[in-house]
Design an enzyme around this catalytic site. Structure first.
Site, PDB file in Angstrom:
ATOM      1  N   SER A   1       0.832  -1.195   0.000  1.00  0.00           N
ATOM      2  CA  SER A   1       0.000   0.000   0.000  1.00  0.00           C
ATOM      3  C   SER A   1       0.872   1.252   0.000  1.00  0.00           C
ATOM      4  CB  SER A   1      -0.957  -0.039   1.201  1.00  0.00           C
ATOM      5  OG  SER A   1      -1.940   0.957   1.095  1.00  0.00           O
TER       6      SER A   1
ATOM      7  N   ASP B   1      -6.049  -3.198  -2.327  1.00  0.00           N
ATOM      8  CA  ASP B   1      -4.926  -2.972  -1.421  1.00  0.00           C
ATOM      9  C   ASP B   1      -4.210  -4.257  -1.012  1.00  0.00           C
ATOM     10  OD1 ASP B   1      -3.414  -2.342   1.017  1.00  0.00           O
ATOM     11  OD2 ASP B   1      -4.518  -0.455   1.021  1.00  0.00           O
TER      12      ASP B   1
END
Length: 406
Positions: free
Chosen positions: A67, A216
């Site tokens: 991320s 993510d």
């Protein structure tokens, strides 16, 4: 030379040294400021030892990030025209301070809380347009195989319901994974409820199209340290000539620095009485937070830390593993998207304060971090690791036949 050959690597391979060096960066949205502060300090220590041109990519065999950590990874390893890292570590925090408020705009107006709730129910909280633009602008057409050291960036494919790991090592075997770094970073940052899932296609060298439907990477590995270790282990098992032969008890030769983005002090945040009443909406939105996201990201990161701690302690090499994490965040500083000037400045101070805190390790009996007995602060530990990294780099250069020797 084949395009998937790591011809730009700034570090000599481990076969010429004694250690395998790994840097791992957690996910956490705007809290990427915290590891940015830590990385700036570490790089400054390397520069004191080896000169001001020293960069983190010169010292680590692998840099892994999920991320926001994936974006930092790309920034530290993408090459300039002169084959030097695009960003110095000291540039990471200013990048977040400048662009964070545009990635996570806070202009909710007078009816802010109500608008937030309605927005979260109707779709992702942010459209991601600015994030996509700035990532594409800074990373351009740079592809995975072009990074200045090996990188590992986890994502999760929502269509396959399976993690997709973008790794320099995997890209050598499958050019379909040799995607643009910008696409990889946008994919690994697509946090559910916050940013939209990301779709892109990539072609391999034979013109075959690969499709990716990504969210993510924190869904699979918010702390990517274990993924990075696994990638290296696979290379050793596959007899990659860049690595020295290693036996199970030699895994103490790994040197790992794992940096978190801070975690919430959850002692009073949630409890079973609250959660017992939650339906879908409650798990997605409670007190301005998203409990479901909090749970899977923190649980993932903590379990990885626990597993690595067990292995390193069993091999009597716990001194080779440094986990830096602040687990006392509260209020807006624990949010992944509050990008007000006040909160951004607070996150910088949290990172600076974290350097002065004592080194902690997981106590295997409880699974909770506790200060180690030697009394070292994180800053003091990083100075020791910087010395080890510098010595390892010099050893490899001395042993490598490919080093220019005058």
């Amino acid at each position: 030379m084949d395009k998937t050959t790591s011809s730009l690597l700034q570090i000599k391979p481990p076969i010429y040294g004694n250690l395998i060096t790994i840097l791992s960066l957690d996910g956490g949205g705007i809290r990427g400021i915290i590891p940015g502060t830590i990385l700036s300090f570490l790089e400054s220590q390397l520069q004191e030892l080896d000169g001001e041109d020293a960069r983190l990519a010169d010292y680590f065999d692998v840099i892994a990030g999920t991320s926001t950590g994936g974006l930092v990874t790309a920034m530290l390893t993408a090459p300039t025209e002169n084959n030097r890292p695009l960003f110095a570590a000291k540039d990471i925090v200013p990048f977040y301070l400048e662009h964070g408020p545009k990635i996570f705009p806070q202009n909710w107006g007078m009816c802010g809380p109500i608008r937030k709730i309605l927005k979260s129910l109707a779709g992702p909280k942010y459209d991601g347009k600015y994030l996509h633009e700035i990532v594409r602008e800074i990373l351009g057409e740079t592809r995975l195989h072009q990074t200045l050291t090996n990188v590992v960036i986890p994502t999760f494919d929502i269509k396959l319901l399976h993690p997709t790991i973008f790794s320099s090592y995997e890209a050598k075997n499958s050019s379909g994974l040799d995607a643009r770094l910008s696409d990889i970073c946008i994919g690994t940052s697509a946090a559910p409820t916050y940013l939209p899932a990301y779709y892109f296609k990539n072609q391999d060298g034979e013109g075959n199209a690969y499709e990716f439907n990504l969210v993510d990477g924190g869904v699979a590995a918010n702390n990517p340290a274990l993924v990075a270790i696994s990638q290296v282990t696979n290379q050793i098992f596959d007899k990659n000539p860049e690595f020295f032969p290693i036996r199970p008890m030699d895994y103490g030769r790994f040197l790992v620095i794992s940096i978190g983005t801070g975690s919430q002090n959850t002692v009073h945040k949630y409890n079973a009485k609250m959660a017992a009443k939650w339906g879908v909406l409650g798990w997605l939105l409670h007190g301005g937070s998203t409990p479901l996201v909090d749970v899977f990201t923190q649980a993932s990161a903590d379990m990885v830390n626990f597993h690595i701690s067990v292995v390193f302690e069993a091999l009597h090499s716990e001194e080779n593993y440094l986990r830096i994490q602040d687990d006392t965040l509260n209020g807006t500083d624990s949010s992944v998207d509050v990008a007000t000037k006040e909160n951004l400045d607070k996150l910088v101070r949290i990172g600076e304060r974290l350097l002065t805190k004592p080194v902690s390790r997981v106590k295997l009996g409880t699974g909770l971090p506790e200060p180690v007995g030697n009394g070292d602060t994180n800053a003091e530990a990083l100075k020791k690791f910087a010395k080890l990294l510098s010595e390892e780099k010099r050893l490899r250069e001395a042993r490598s036949p490919h080093t220019n020797k005058y």
